[in-house]
Design a protein around this motif. Sequence first.
Motif, PDB file in Angstrom:
ATOM      1  N   GLY A  69       0.837  -1.185   0.000  1.00  7.76           N
ATOM      2  CA  GLY A  69       0.000   0.000   0.000  1.00  7.76           C
ATOM      3  C   GLY A  69       0.875   1.239   0.000  1.00  7.76           C
ATOM      4  O   GLY A  69       1.809   1.339   0.795  1.00  7.76           O
ATOM      5  N   PHE A  70       0.583   2.182  -0.895  1.00 12.03           N
ATOM      6  CA  PHE A  70       1.428   3.356  -1.077  1.00 12.03           C
ATOM      7  C   PHE A  70       0.539   4.566  -1.328  1.00 12.03           C
ATOM      8  O   PHE A  70      -0.235   4.595  -2.278  1.00 12.03           O
ATOM      9  CB  PHE A  70       2.387   3.101  -2.245  1.00 12.03           C
ATOM     10  N   PHE A  77      -4.240  17.223   0.538  1.00 12.09           N
ATOM     11  CA  PHE A  77      -4.856  16.284  -0.398  1.00 12.09           C
ATOM     12  C   PHE A  77      -4.132  14.940  -0.304  1.00 12.09           C
ATOM     13  O   PHE A  77      -2.916  14.865  -0.468  1.00 12.09           O
ATOM     14  CB  PHE A  77      -4.767  16.837  -1.815  1.00 12.09           C
ATOM     15  N   TRP A  78      -4.901  13.872  -0.043  1.00 15.23           N
ATOM     16  CA  TRP A  78      -4.336  12.515   0.086  1.00 15.23           C
ATOM     17  C   TRP A  78      -4.695  11.692  -1.132  1.00 15.23           C
ATOM     18  O   TRP A  78      -5.832  11.740  -1.616  1.00 15.23           O
ATOM     19  CB  TRP A  78      -4.902  11.861   1.336  1.00 15.23           C
ATOM     20  N   PHE A  79      -3.723  10.922  -1.636  1.00 11.95           N
ATOM     21  CA  PHE A  79      -3.949  10.121  -2.838  1.00 11.95           C
ATOM     22  C   PHE A  79      -3.353   8.739  -2.651  1.00 11.95           C
ATOM     23  O   PHE A  79      -2.196   8.590  -2.251  1.00 11.95           O
ATOM     24  CB  PHE A  79      -3.300  10.797  -4.046  1.00 11.95           C
ATOM     25  N   LEU A  80      -4.152   7.721  -2.942  1.00 12.32           N
ATOM     26  CA  LEU A  80      -3.693   6.337  -2.884  1.00 12.32           C
ATOM     27  C   LEU A  80      -3.045   5.984  -4.218  1.00 12.32           C
ATOM     28  O   LEU A  80      -3.723   5.872  -5.233  1.00 12.32           O
ATOM     29  CB  LEU A  80      -4.850   5.390  -2.591  1.00 12.32           C
ATOM     30  N   SER A  81      -1.746   5.800  -4.211  1.00 10.73           N
ATOM     31  CA  SER A  81      -0.999   5.545  -5.433  1.00 10.73           C
ATOM     32  C   SER A  81      -1.077   4.093  -5.862  1.00 10.73           C
ATOM     33  O   SER A  81      -1.308   3.787  -7.038  1.00 10.73           O
ATOM     34  CB  SER A  81       0.470   5.957  -5.237  1.00 10.73           C
ATOM     35  N   GLN A  82      -0.886   3.174  -4.915  1.00  8.77           N
ATOM     36  CA  GLN A  82      -0.910   1.740  -5.228  1.00  8.77           C
ATOM     37  C   GLN A  82      -1.486   0.966  -4.049  1.00  8.77           C
ATOM     38  O   GLN A  82      -1.158   1.252  -2.893  1.00  8.77           O
ATOM     39  CB  GLN A  82       0.499   1.219  -5.525  1.00  8.77           C
ATOM     40  N   LEU A  83      -2.328  -0.022  -4.350  1.00  8.36           N
ATOM     41  CA  LEU A  83      -2.827  -0.961  -3.348  1.00  8.36           C
ATOM     42  C   LEU A  83      -3.028  -2.299  -4.062  1.00  8.36           C
ATOM     43  O   LEU A  83      -4.007  -2.473  -4.798  1.00  8.36           O
ATOM     44  CB  LEU A  83      -4.129  -0.477  -2.712  1.00  8.36           C
ATOM     45  N   PHE A  84      -2.090  -3.211  -3.883  1.00  5.87           N
ATOM     46  CA  PHE A  84      -2.118  -4.484  -4.594  1.00  5.87           C
ATOM     47  C   PHE A  84      -1.763  -5.621  -3.645  1.00  5.87           C
ATOM     48  O   PHE A  84      -0.903  -5.468  -2.772  1.00  5.87           O
ATOM     49  CB  PHE A  84      -1.127  -4.470  -5.763  1.00  5.87           C
ATOM     50  N   ASN A 113      -9.383  16.012   1.528  1.00  2.32           N
ATOM     51  CA  ASN A 113      -9.941  15.176   0.478  1.00  2.32           C
ATOM     52  C   ASN A 113      -9.037  13.958   0.300  1.00  2.32           C
ATOM     53  O   ASN A 113      -7.839  14.005   0.592  1.00  2.32           O
ATOM     54  CB  ASN A 113     -10.055  15.933  -0.851  1.00  2.32           C
ATOM     55  N   ARG A 114      -9.639  12.865  -0.184  1.00  2.16           N
ATOM     56  CA  ARG A 114      -8.916  11.613  -0.427  1.00  2.16           C
ATOM     57  C   ARG A 114      -9.337  11.105  -1.797  1.00  2.16           C
ATOM     58  O   ARG A 114     -10.514  11.180  -2.151  1.00  2.16           O
ATOM     59  CB  ARG A 114      -9.257  10.572   0.647  1.00  2.16           C
ATOM     60  N   SER A 296      -0.496   8.822 -14.861  1.00  2.07           N
ATOM     61  CA  SER A 296      -0.763   7.402 -14.638  1.00  2.07           C
ATOM     62  C   SER A 296      -1.663   7.287 -13.422  1.00  2.07           C
ATOM     63  O   SER A 296      -1.813   8.246 -12.658  1.00  2.07           O
ATOM     64  CB  SER A 296       0.550   6.643 -14.403  1.00  2.07           C
ATOM     65  N   PRO A 297      -2.255   6.103 -13.185  1.00  2.00           N
ATOM     66  CA  PRO A 297      -3.115   5.969 -12.010  1.00  2.00           C
ATOM     67  C   PRO A 297      -2.411   6.299 -10.691  1.00  2.00           C
ATOM     68  O   PRO A 297      -3.037   6.880  -9.799  1.00  2.00           O
ATOM     69  CB  PRO A 297      -3.531   4.495 -12.073  1.00  2.00           C
ATOM     70  N   GLY A 298      -1.167   5.954 -10.544  1.00  2.77           N
ATOM     71  CA  GLY A 298      -0.480   6.176  -9.273  1.00  2.77           C
ATOM     72  C   GLY A 298       0.047   7.571  -9.064  1.00  2.77           C
ATOM     73  O   GLY A 298       0.287   7.994  -7.927  1.00  2.77           O
ATOM     74  N   PHE A 299       0.259   8.307 -10.149  1.00  4.98           N
ATOM     75  CA  PHE A 299       0.886   9.630 -10.059  1.00  4.98           C
ATOM     76  C   PHE A 299      -0.139  10.761 -10.125  1.00  4.98           C
ATOM     77  O   PHE A 299       0.062  11.818  -9.588  1.00  4.98           O
ATOM     78  CB  PHE A 299       1.896   9.778 -11.195  1.00  4.98           C
ATOM     79  N   MET A 300      -1.238  10.527 -10.839  1.00  6.70           N
ATOM     80  CA  MET A 300      -2.306  11.484 -11.099  1.00  6.70           C
ATOM     81  C   MET A 300      -1.848  12.658 -11.963  1.00  6.70           C
ATOM     82  O   MET A 300      -0.804  12.766 -12.458  1.00  6.70           O
ATOM     83  CB  MET A 300      -2.945  12.012  -9.831  1.00  6.70           C
TER      84      MET A 300
END
Length: 300
Positions: A69-70, A77-84, A113-114, A296-300
């Motif tokens: 989880g990253f 502002f919080w952003f979930l970069s990876q969850l695998f 915000n998340r 990309s999805p992880g970087f936004m």
Amino acid sequence: MNITYRRATADDLEEAERVVQQAGNELRVRHGGRAAPAPPSTAFPKFCLADGPDGLWVAENGDGIVGFGFSWMSGAFWFLSQLFVRPGTQAQGIGQALLSKTLLQAERNGADNRALITFAYNIASTGLYLKNGLYPREPLYRMAAPAQIVAQNLADSGYEATPIMPWPESREWLAALGAEVLGLRRDLHHRFMLGGGAARAVRIERAGRPAGYAYISAQGHVGPLAIADDADARAVVATALRGALAGGTERVSMVVPGRADAVIAMAAALGFRIEEPYVLMAARPFGKWGHYLPSSPGFM
């Protein structure tokens, strides 16, 4: 299964990104997509780890890392970069446990915000995020095309592109444009990209005034890209694509929000096709998604 959770270290990241590759590929292939040939780069996780360790967590059993989880923060502002989670160990609560660990970063830093970007077809993950107060806000599409086809169809936009100087010289105008488009500063990301994390960065102008910025990878991927309110979105994207073609790549790609319908229409006319659908999820709406193309999805 005996699972333990701890903050990630730099030595964990290569193994953690292999988990990301394995889990992502299992999902893509199951839905008719192509497997990624290599794990994601560890460069950005390492950068964020050095900036602060609160957002990077691993799940382990006796065989090594089974989940990663990253998350990162930009201001409030919080952003979930990876969850695998590694295939074969999913559906055992590991994803929720890792998500809860990364959300501690949001709580401790007073996030207002998340958000995250995930595969649109991954209903297990979207269900998990819904349960944690993150809601679908915007469809996004990774689009790609052969460079030769784009070059044949791309007309002159009338805008100009000039190289962006290394960090921190470019800081304020980039931050101001990011705040205008997304409602938040991206200092962390500009510092990473302009410090060597991107092949090229360009300022896009019309009549000497900034119309946007774009990062262009050596592989021909355009993004993140921001467009000023008073600029022509199609012209800004076309100028960035011309910069990507100048790098001699065989193909070009970008991630386009559904709200950027003019850009999607232009991309389709240039020969782009959708490769992968994503969805932006957030606790509350934010951003002008007709004026921003994520990297990309992880970087936004």
